[in-house]
Each structure stands twice: as C-alpha cells, then as structure tokens.
Write a protein that holds these residues in place. Structure first.
Motif, mmCIF file in Angstrom:
data_model
loop_
_atom_site.group_PDB
_atom_site.id
_atom_site.type_symbol
_atom_site.label_atom_id
_atom_site.label_comp_id
_atom_site.label_asym_id
_atom_site.label_seq_id
_atom_site.Cartn_x
_atom_site.Cartn_y
_atom_site.Cartn_z
ATOM 1 N N LEU A 91 0.820 -1.206 0.000
ATOM 2 C CA LEU A 91 0.000 0.000 0.000
ATOM 3 C C LEU A 91 0.855 1.257 0.000
ATOM 4 N N ILE A 92 2.026 1.196 0.611
ATOM 5 C CA ILE A 92 2.840 2.409 0.700
ATOM 6 C C ILE A 92 3.218 2.925 -0.682
ATOM 7 N N SER A 93 3.491 2.021 -1.615
ATOM 8 C CA SER A 93 3.817 2.457 -2.976
ATOM 9 C C SER A 93 2.603 3.043 -3.666
ATOM 10 N N ARG A 94 1.451 2.471 -3.426
ATOM 11 C CA ARG A 94 0.231 3.005 -4.014
ATOM 12 C C ARG A 94 -0.038 4.421 -3.491
ATOM 13 N N LEU A 95 0.190 4.606 -2.195
ATOM 14 C CA LEU A 95 -0.048 5.914 -1.594
ATOM 15 C C LEU A 95 0.956 6.957 -2.086
ATOM 16 N N GLY A 100 0.245 10.440 -4.354
ATOM 17 C CA GLY A 100 0.985 11.643 -4.017
ATOM 18 C C GLY A 100 1.224 11.899 -2.542
ATOM 19 N N ARG A 101 1.064 10.863 -1.708
ATOM 20 C CA ARG A 101 1.328 11.036 -0.279
ATOM 21 C C ARG A 101 2.835 11.044 -0.021
ATOM 22 N N SER A 102 3.254 11.723 1.013
ATOM 23 C CA SER A 102 4.640 11.592 1.463
ATOM 24 C C SER A 102 4.818 10.239 2.121
ATOM 25 N N ALA A 103 6.057 9.778 2.203
ATOM 26 C CA ALA A 103 6.321 8.502 2.869
ATOM 27 C C ALA A 103 5.886 8.558 4.325
ATOM 28 N N ALA A 104 6.087 9.693 4.975
ATOM 29 C CA ALA A 104 5.697 9.835 6.380
ATOM 30 C C ALA A 104 4.181 9.768 6.541
ATOM 31 N N ALA A 105 3.452 10.419 5.638
ATOM 32 C CA ALA A 105 1.991 10.379 5.715
ATOM 33 C C ALA A 105 1.474 8.962 5.454
ATOM 34 N N ASP A 137 12.351 -3.127 -4.918
ATOM 35 C CA ASP A 137 13.161 -1.941 -4.618
ATOM 36 C C ASP A 137 12.280 -0.699 -4.476
ATOM 37 N N VAL A 138 12.568 0.080 -3.436
ATOM 38 C CA VAL A 138 11.847 1.327 -3.206
ATOM 39 C C VAL A 138 12.863 2.388 -2.767
ATOM 40 N N PRO A 139 12.519 3.663 -2.878
ATOM 41 C CA PRO A 139 13.415 4.718 -2.385
ATOM 42 C C PRO A 139 13.672 4.566 -0.880
ATOM 43 N N GLU A 140 14.778 5.129 -0.446
ATOM 44 C CA GLU A 140 15.186 4.958 0.952
ATOM 45 C C GLU A 140 14.128 5.441 1.937
#
Length: 284
Positions: A91-95, A100-105, A137-140
C-alpha cells in the motif's frame, strides 16, 4: 472429520478469499474435499476490495468483509477458519507513487490501519496481525517508513500477545526483524514469514508448497507451516497456488514417510505460534 486418507489436521497458513469477485467459498469446498481442515484467511489488500483509504477507519470495511467470509468458511470446515488482519505493505507504494502522499503520511495511515486491525485481535475476533515491507526496490524514505510500520506491528503483537505474519522480500535471514520483535517483547517464533522457503533464520517460515521446499523443511526438522497464498483473483487464475495444494502436499509427505513433519507443520507449530489447537478444534 479429517480425510480418512490423511487422518490429521491440515492447515493452510495463508490464503485469501474473495466472496464477491473470486471463487470464495467454492475454494473452501475444494480445500475441504481434498482433506483440508483449517484455514488462516488473510484480508486482501484494501485496494483490491475497492477501498482507497484516507484514514485508519477506512480499513474497517475490509476487515468486516473478511470476517464475514471467514465465518462462512468456518461453517464449511471440519476444523476452523481464523482471520488474520492487517495492512498490506504494498500500500505504501500506491499511496506515494499513485496518490501523491509523502512517505511519512503513508506510514502514519498504515499504522492507523494496524490500530484498527488490533481492535479485532483484542476482542477475539481475529487471530493475528499482518504487516511487512515491500519485496521490491523502493526509495530509501519509503523503505524507512515501511520498516517503521513493520516495527509498529511487532509492538502491537507484543501488546496483544498475538502472532504477526509478515510479507517481506525473499530472504533466508531475517534475524534483524526477529531482534526487533524480541526487543519489543514479542518472541521471534511468533513472527511468521509468509511465502517463505525451507531455510530461514529468525522468524517461523510459512513455507510455500513447492515440493522441494517442503521436503527440505521436513528433513530439517525445524518448526514450519505450510501455505498456498491463494489470491482468489479471477484476473489471475493461475497466480500462486490453488486451494487444493496443501492437502495434496500433505498426501505427498505422508507417502514419503514424513509423518513427523506433518504433525510439526499442522499441529505443533500452529500451537506454538498462534496458540491454536488444530486437533481439539476438529468436529464431526
């Protein structure tokens, strides 16, 4: 009653059921017909059920629909079906990538979803939690946020005294995650690596039912579980493994003399990890 050819509980540790768009209870009937007795049903990813969550409460519809199908599956089985609830790590990649969500959000939203899942474990309506981190793989910053969500799930597991199933990258060494669990008060053996191979350091492996992996796990003699990761998606009919696979593999192990491994995977390890008794819950 158990299948007379098997005469043992047969548990699929991780599969999905979609009563609306997939095979749903027909898949459960296939599992039972081949000798299956017990299921751990994991909620499908929220967006696969049409939920684009903006708040933790939005996951409740996903969990309630899962509980409904688990109750129906429970009625069909000679043993039991239990729900495993949580937030899929993808879900984090979808968000982030699509919404357009930030990783923190995204992290905060996913943790809020886990809080809702924890309510069901706390009141006894769910057996365990589900979490993890991307297997790609995802951004740090996404990786760090995902690990924060995973660690939060382990904290909840410790608080609730329940197991936590994890979707992670393929690995034979997840001792870091096991250490995170132990540091938070959750025994490492109560962390389950879904879609595992036969060899895994750290959590308990839920071994995908490839014949060679199961033979290796049986030979090793360490605690393990068996799963299909049946996705119940009509658009992916050949994806992963079908619901008949676990009972078929139990037959294979029985024919090859691995009776101790069958008991380990379907009686002893479920009791150790989840606190469930697959023998006492057989009826009929």
């Amino acid at each position: 009653m158990t299948d007379p050819e098997l005469d043992t509980p047969v548990l699929d540790d991780h599969l999905h059921l979609d009563p609306d768009a997939g095979r749903g209870l027909d898949a459960v009937r296939d599992f039972r017909r081949l000798g299956g007795t017990h299921l751990l049903v994991v909620n499908k990813p929220s967006w696969h059920l049409g939920v684009e969550a903006d708040a933790g409460e939005d996951f409740r519809a996903v969990f309630e629909r899962t509980l409904e199908v688990v109750a129906d599956a429970d009625d069909l089985l000679p043993g039991r079906a239990w729900p495993v609830l949580g937030v899929h790590p993808g879900l984090i990649s979808r968000l982030v990538d699509e919404r357009g969500r930030s990783a923190a959000a995204a992290r905060d939203l996913m943790r809020a979803g886990l809080d809702v899942a924890a309510e069901y474990v706390r009141d006894g309506r769910a057996l365990a939690l589900k979490s993890g981190r991307p297997h790609y793989d995802v951004p740090e910053e996404v990786w760090d946020a995902s690990n924060a969500v995973l660690r939060y799930a382990l904290e909840l597991g410790a608080e609730l005294d329940c197991a936590v199933q994890l979707h992670t990258e393929a690995s034979e060494d997840l001792t870091e995650i096991a250490t995170w669990a132990e540091d938070r008060g959750l025994s490492a053996h109560r962390v389950v690596k879904h879609y595992a191979g036969a060899t895994l350091a750290g959590p308990t492996p839920s071994v995908m039912c490839r014949k060679e992996w199961l033979r290796e796990a049986a030979e090793r003699g360490d605690p393990f579980l068996m799963e299909t990761d049946f996705v119940d998606d009509p658009d992916r009919p050949g994806a992963v493994m079908g619901p008949k696979t676990v009972p078929r593999r139990v037959r294979m192990l029985r024919s090859e003399g691995y009776d101790d491994a069958i008991r380990l995977a379907h009686v002893e390890t479920p009791a150790r990890v989840y606190g469930i008794d697959t023998e006492a819950t057989l009826t009929g």
